[in-house]
Design a protein around this motif. Structure first.
Motif, PDB file in Angstrom:
ATOM      1  N   VAL A 106      40.857  32.084  12.388  1.00 22.98           N
ATOM      2  CA  VAL A 106      41.103  32.706  13.688  1.00 22.98           C
ATOM      3  C   VAL A 106      40.089  33.841  13.839  1.00 22.98           C
ATOM      4  CG1 VAL A 106      42.730  34.009  15.102  1.00 22.98           C
ATOM      5  CG2 VAL A 106      43.546  32.112  13.690  1.00 22.98           C
ATOM      6  N   ASP A 107      39.206  33.720  14.821  1.00 22.13           N
ATOM      7  CA  ASP A 107      38.139  34.708  14.978  1.00 22.13           C
ATOM      8  C   ASP A 107      38.602  35.965  15.707  1.00 22.13           C
ATOM      9  OD1 ASP A 107      35.744  33.121  13.970  1.00 22.13           O
ATOM     10  OD2 ASP A 107      36.552  31.753  15.492  1.00 22.13           O
ATOM     11  N   ILE A 108      39.452  35.779  16.710  1.00 21.85           N
ATOM     12  CA  ILE A 108      39.856  36.918  17.534  1.00 21.85           C
ATOM     13  C   ILE A 108      41.290  36.743  17.998  1.00 21.85           C
ATOM     14  CG2 ILE A 108      38.706  35.796  19.498  1.00 21.85           C
ATOM     15  CD1 ILE A 108      38.405  38.509  20.804  1.00 21.85           C
ATOM     16  N   VAL A 109      42.039  37.830  17.988  1.00 21.95           N
ATOM     17  CA  VAL A 109      43.407  37.868  18.508  1.00 21.95           C
ATOM     18  C   VAL A 109      43.404  38.736  19.758  1.00 21.95           C
ATOM     19  CG1 VAL A 109      45.759  38.701  18.107  1.00 21.95           C
ATOM     20  CG2 VAL A 109      44.518  37.520  16.272  1.00 21.95           C
ATOM     21  N   LEU A 110      43.960  38.207  20.832  1.00 22.43           N
ATOM     22  CA  LEU A 110      44.175  38.980  22.051  1.00 22.43           C
ATOM     23  C   LEU A 110      45.678  39.138  22.219  1.00 22.43           C
ATOM     24  CD1 LEU A 110      43.177  40.323  24.676  1.00 22.43           C
ATOM     25  CD2 LEU A 110      43.288  38.067  25.764  1.00 22.43           C
ATOM     26  N   ARG A 131      38.523  40.065  14.731  1.00 23.24           N
ATOM     27  CA  ARG A 131      38.761  41.122  15.708  1.00 23.24           C
ATOM     28  C   ARG A 131      40.156  40.986  16.307  1.00 23.24           C
ATOM     29  NH1 ARG A 131      34.629  37.451  16.192  1.00 23.24           N
ATOM     30  NH2 ARG A 131      34.449  37.494  18.469  1.00 23.24           N
ATOM     31  N   VAL A 132      40.797  42.114  16.528  1.00 25.66           N
ATOM     32  CA  VAL A 132      42.123  42.161  17.135  1.00 25.66           C
ATOM     33  C   VAL A 132      42.052  43.113  18.320  1.00 25.66           C
ATOM     34  CG1 VAL A 132      44.566  42.697  16.797  1.00 25.66           C
ATOM     35  CG2 VAL A 132      43.227  41.743  14.896  1.00 25.66           C
ATOM     36  N   VAL A 133      42.415  42.614  19.504  1.00 24.55           N
ATOM     37  CA  VAL A 133      42.390  43.427  20.721  1.00 24.55           C
ATOM     38  C   VAL A 133      43.823  43.604  21.205  1.00 24.55           C
ATOM     39  CG1 VAL A 133      41.518  43.648  23.073  1.00 24.55           C
ATOM     40  CG2 VAL A 133      40.111  42.532  21.323  1.00 24.55           C
ATOM     41  N   LEU A 134      44.228  44.852  21.377  1.00 28.02           N
ATOM     42  CA  LEU A 134      45.587  45.180  21.783  1.00 28.02           C
ATOM     43  C   LEU A 134      45.602  45.553  23.264  1.00 28.02           C
ATOM     44  CD1 LEU A 134      46.615  47.388  18.720  1.00 28.02           C
ATOM     45  CD2 LEU A 134      46.917  44.913  19.011  1.00 28.02           C
ATOM     46  N   MET A 135      46.303  44.739  24.074  1.00 25.79           N
ATOM     47  CA  MET A 135      46.401  44.999  25.516  1.00 25.79           C
ATOM     48  C   MET A 135      47.831  44.941  26.023  1.00 25.79           C
ATOM     49  SD  MET A 135      43.179  43.127  27.345  1.00 25.79           S
ATOM     50  CE  MET A 135      43.167  44.308  28.710  1.00 25.79           C
ATOM     51  N   GLU A 145      38.484  44.476  12.551  1.00 25.16           N
ATOM     52  CA  GLU A 145      38.258  45.362  13.699  1.00 25.16           C
ATOM     53  C   GLU A 145      39.473  45.311  14.620  1.00 25.16           C
ATOM     54  OE1 GLU A 145      35.432  45.529  17.690  1.00 25.16           O
ATOM     55  OE2 GLU A 145      34.655  44.585  15.868  1.00 25.16           O
ATOM     56  N   VAL A 146      40.089  46.464  14.851  1.00 27.81           N
ATOM     57  CA  VAL A 146      41.237  46.565  15.750  1.00 27.81           C
ATOM     58  C   VAL A 146      40.895  47.577  16.833  1.00 27.81           C
ATOM     59  CG1 VAL A 146      43.688  47.126  15.971  1.00 27.81           C
ATOM     60  CG2 VAL A 146      42.847  46.060  13.875  1.00 27.81           C
ATOM     61  N   ARG A 147      41.056  47.179  18.091  1.00 29.04           N
ATOM     62  CA  ARG A 147      40.777  48.107  19.182  1.00 29.04           C
ATOM     63  C   ARG A 147      41.765  47.905  20.323  1.00 29.04           C
ATOM     64  NH1 ARG A 147      35.590  47.522  22.751  1.00 29.04           N
ATOM     65  NH2 ARG A 147      36.982  48.689  24.125  1.00 29.04           N
ATOM     66  N   GLY A 148      42.043  48.981  20.996  1.00 28.43           N
ATOM     67  CA  GLY A 148      42.828  48.908  22.209  1.00 28.43           C
ATOM     68  C   GLY A 148      41.919  48.726  23.411  1.00 28.43           C
ATOM     69  N   GLN A 149      42.458  48.113  24.447  1.00 23.64           N
ATOM     70  CA  GLN A 149      41.680  47.902  25.671  1.00 23.64           C
ATOM     71  C   GLN A 149      42.617  47.998  26.867  1.00 23.64           C
ATOM     72  OE1 GLN A 149      38.436  47.583  26.141  1.00 23.64           O
ATOM     73  NE2 GLN A 149      38.540  47.176  28.342  1.00 23.64           N
ATOM     74  N   TRP A 150      42.298  48.899  27.784  1.00 29.24           N
ATOM     75  CA  TRP A 150      43.057  49.011  29.022  1.00 29.24           C
ATOM     76  C   TRP A 150      42.164  48.573  30.165  1.00 29.24           C
ATOM     77  CZ3 TRP A 150      44.271  53.488  32.712  1.00 29.24           C
ATOM     78  CH2 TRP A 150      45.415  53.197  33.462  1.00 29.24           C
ATOM     79  N   MET A 151      42.544  47.500  30.807  1.00 28.66           N
ATOM     80  CA  MET A 151      41.819  46.946  31.946  1.00 28.66           C
ATOM     81  C   MET A 151      40.474  46.345  31.521  1.00 28.66           C
ATOM     82  SD  MET A 151      44.257  47.325  34.009  1.00 28.66           S
ATOM     83  CE  MET A 151      43.631  46.854  35.617  1.00 28.66           C
ATOM     84  N   TYR A 152      39.381  46.602  32.233  1.00 27.87           N
ATOM     85  CA  TYR A 152      38.162  45.816  32.082  1.00 27.87           C
ATOM     86  C   TYR A 152      36.962  46.661  32.506  1.00 27.87           C
ATOM     87  CZ  TYR A 152      39.947  45.493  36.826  1.00 27.87           C
ATOM     88  OH  TYR A 152      40.495  45.803  38.030  1.00 27.87           O
ATOM     89  N   PRO A 153      35.752  46.308  32.063  1.00 21.28           N
ATOM     90  CA  PRO A 153      34.567  47.061  32.491  1.00 21.28           C
ATOM     91  C   PRO A 153      34.239  46.794  33.954  1.00 21.28           C
ATOM     92  CG  PRO A 153      33.915  45.179  31.171  1.00 21.28           C
ATOM     93  CD  PRO A 153      35.416  45.243  31.103  1.00 21.28           C
ATOM     94  N   ARG A 154      33.447  47.670  34.535  1.00 23.58           N
ATOM     95  CA  ARG A 154      33.163  47.590  35.972  1.00 23.58           C
ATOM     96  C   ARG A 154      32.467  46.297  36.374  1.00 23.58           C
ATOM     97  NH1 ARG A 154      29.963  52.412  38.306  1.00 23.58           N
ATOM     98  NH2 ARG A 154      29.673  50.774  39.864  1.00 23.58           N
ATOM     99  N   ASP A 155      31.630  45.753  35.497  1.00 24.16           N
ATOM    100  CA  ASP A 155      30.881  44.550  35.877  1.00 24.16           C
ATOM    101  C   ASP A 155      31.680  43.267  35.688  1.00 24.16           C
ATOM    102  OD1 ASP A 155      30.924  44.533  33.107  1.00 24.16           O
ATOM    103  OD2 ASP A 155      28.833  43.974  32.885  1.00 24.16           O
ATOM    104  N   ALA A 156      32.931  43.368  35.215  1.00 24.05           N
ATOM    105  CA  ALA A 156      33.712  42.170  34.919  1.00 24.05           C
ATOM    106  C   ALA A 156      34.028  41.365  36.177  1.00 24.05           C
ATOM    107  CB  ALA A 156      35.009  42.556  34.203  1.00 24.05           C
ATOM    108  N   ILE A 157      34.248  42.039  37.302  1.00 24.00           N
ATOM    109  CA  ILE A 157      34.612  41.308  38.518  1.00 24.00           C
ATOM    110  C   ILE A 157      33.478  40.398  38.958  1.00 24.00           C
ATOM    111  CG2 ILE A 157      35.285  41.525  40.939  1.00 24.00           C
ATOM    112  CD1 ILE A 157      36.616  44.168  40.235  1.00 24.00           C
ATOM    113  N   ARG A 158      32.263  40.916  38.974  1.00 19.81           N
ATOM    114  CA  ARG A 158      31.123  40.089  39.384  1.00 19.81           C
ATOM    115  C   ARG A 158      30.947  38.894  38.449  1.00 19.81           C
ATOM    116  NH1 ARG A 158      27.632  42.470  43.158  1.00 19.81           N
ATOM    117  NH2 ARG A 158      28.127  44.660  43.641  1.00 19.81           N
TER     118      ARG A 158
END
Length: 355
Positions: A243-247, A271-275, A295-308
């Motif tokens: 398993v490469d990444i956990v969301l 990598r583990v991303v906590l949302m 690697e464990v990191r938190g993420q709230w929402m998304y970067p500005r360029d994600a919508i485009r």
């Protein structure tokens, strides 16, 4: 203009006339065509979620609309452009650690209340004022499809997590909490980004079966048992390899043990991303994280360029919005929309208000 106003926690929204927003430098006014209703909006408006909101307020977090007026700093936008109204507003006076609000929903932190007091009102109105960078062009669309295009808002949250986790084509992704609205959208986004296999976890076996049916052999599901060791073993078995990444997108009522089960299923140097929204602290083994470079990191929402980027994926056919079922309500029936969203939560279902 007409708008829905929340005057007190626990009271219904009141549809009434309010002053039109006034354009300032660095801002855009958008005619709102469709605004999404969160499944848990009732808990926000009742005060149960204890979001930072100063009342009275026009709620409504994001939407789809057409540009009505632009400030002098806009160089690409034109009157009449179709845009997504991005509710994630960032303070402009600290590029490294900006304060962030979700317009019409929450200030997030006490420090961000000053930003909320200025960009106070959200999209449950005929018009809304946003920073120039928060009116993101999506190209020409049929007005009848505006509600379906708000599926961008559903996809953006998990997409932001996958960008934070640097998901690469060919990798194995584990979406923890895949039976909810954002988790199922995370499965869809992972497919579009080229994940070779997606392990989707949850408690609702029927929804998990629907995910397998909808997306085919690349999705494998695990019904959570509540036994951390059994769940971890079943996740790794379903992955059929590393398993490469956990969301993680688990809801507030979920247990910390479910987070641990998924996190401990990741490969060395994974990598583990906590949302998610769980309220418990999660204990992870220090020696394991250090020795295997987890690697464990938190993420709230998304970067500005994600919508485009996401709009590009829709336009290219990598993501199809016709898989979402949309139920629409006029602004005068906004309270019915609140009830409908709560009663019809789940994967690929959206409730939309059309001011």
């Amino acid at each position: 203009m007409k708008a829905a106003v929340l005057k007190a926690f626990g009271s219904p929204l009141s549809v009434e006339s309010v002053p039109d927003p006034v354009l300032g430098t660095g801002e855009v006014i958008v005619d709102v065509v469709a605004a999404g209703m969160l499944a848990y909006a009732r808990d926000v408006f009742s005060g149960k979620r204890q979001y930072l909101l100063e009342l009275p307020i026009v709620p409504g977090s994001g939407g789809i609309g057409r540009v009505r007026a632009i400030g002098p700093d806009a160089t690409r936008l034109s009157i009449g452009d179709w845009v997504m109204i991005d509710p994630t507003i960032r303070g402009r006076d600290d590029a490294v650690a900006p304060d962030i609000i979700l317009q019409g929903l929450t200030a997030g932190t006490p420090e961000a209340l000053r930003l909320q007091r200025y960009y106070h009102d959200g999209a449950f109105a005929e018009r809304v004022r946003v920073p120039t960078e928060n009116a993101v062009p999506i190209g020409a669309i049929d007005p009848a499809d505006a509600g379906r295009w708000f599926a961008l808002g559903r996809l953006l949250v998990p997409y932001g997590g996958l960008l934070a986790g640097r998901l690469l084509a060919g990798e194995t992704l584990l979406v923890n909490g895949a039976t909810g609205a954002f988790g199922s959208a995370g499965v869809m986004a992972g497919i579009a980004m080229g994940a070779a296999r997606i392990v989707a976890t949850g408690r609702n076996a029927a929804v998990l079966a629907e995910l397998e049916h909808r997306f085919g052999d690349r999705v494998r599901t695990v019904t959570m048992s509540g036994s951390e060791e059994d769940d971890r073993r079943n996740m790794q078995r379903a992955a059929g390899g590393p398993v490469d990444i956990v969301l993680d997108l688990l809801p507030p009522e979920a247990s910390a043990s479910w987070v641990r089960a998924a996190a401990l299923a990741v490969r060395p140097y994974g990598r583990v991303v906590l949302m998610g929204g769980i309220r418990e602290d999660v204990a992870l083994p220090y020696a394991w994280m250090m020795r295997y470079g987890i690697e464990v990191r938190g993420q709230w929402m998304y970067p500005r360029d994600a919508i485009r980027r996401l709009v590009g994926m829709v336009r290219s056919g990598q993501i199809r919005l016709d898989g979402f079922t949309v139920t629409e309500f006029p602004l005068d029936q906004v309270n019915e929309a609140v009830a409908h969203a709560a009663a019809n939560a789940g994967p690929f279902k959206m409730t939309v208000v059309r001011p």
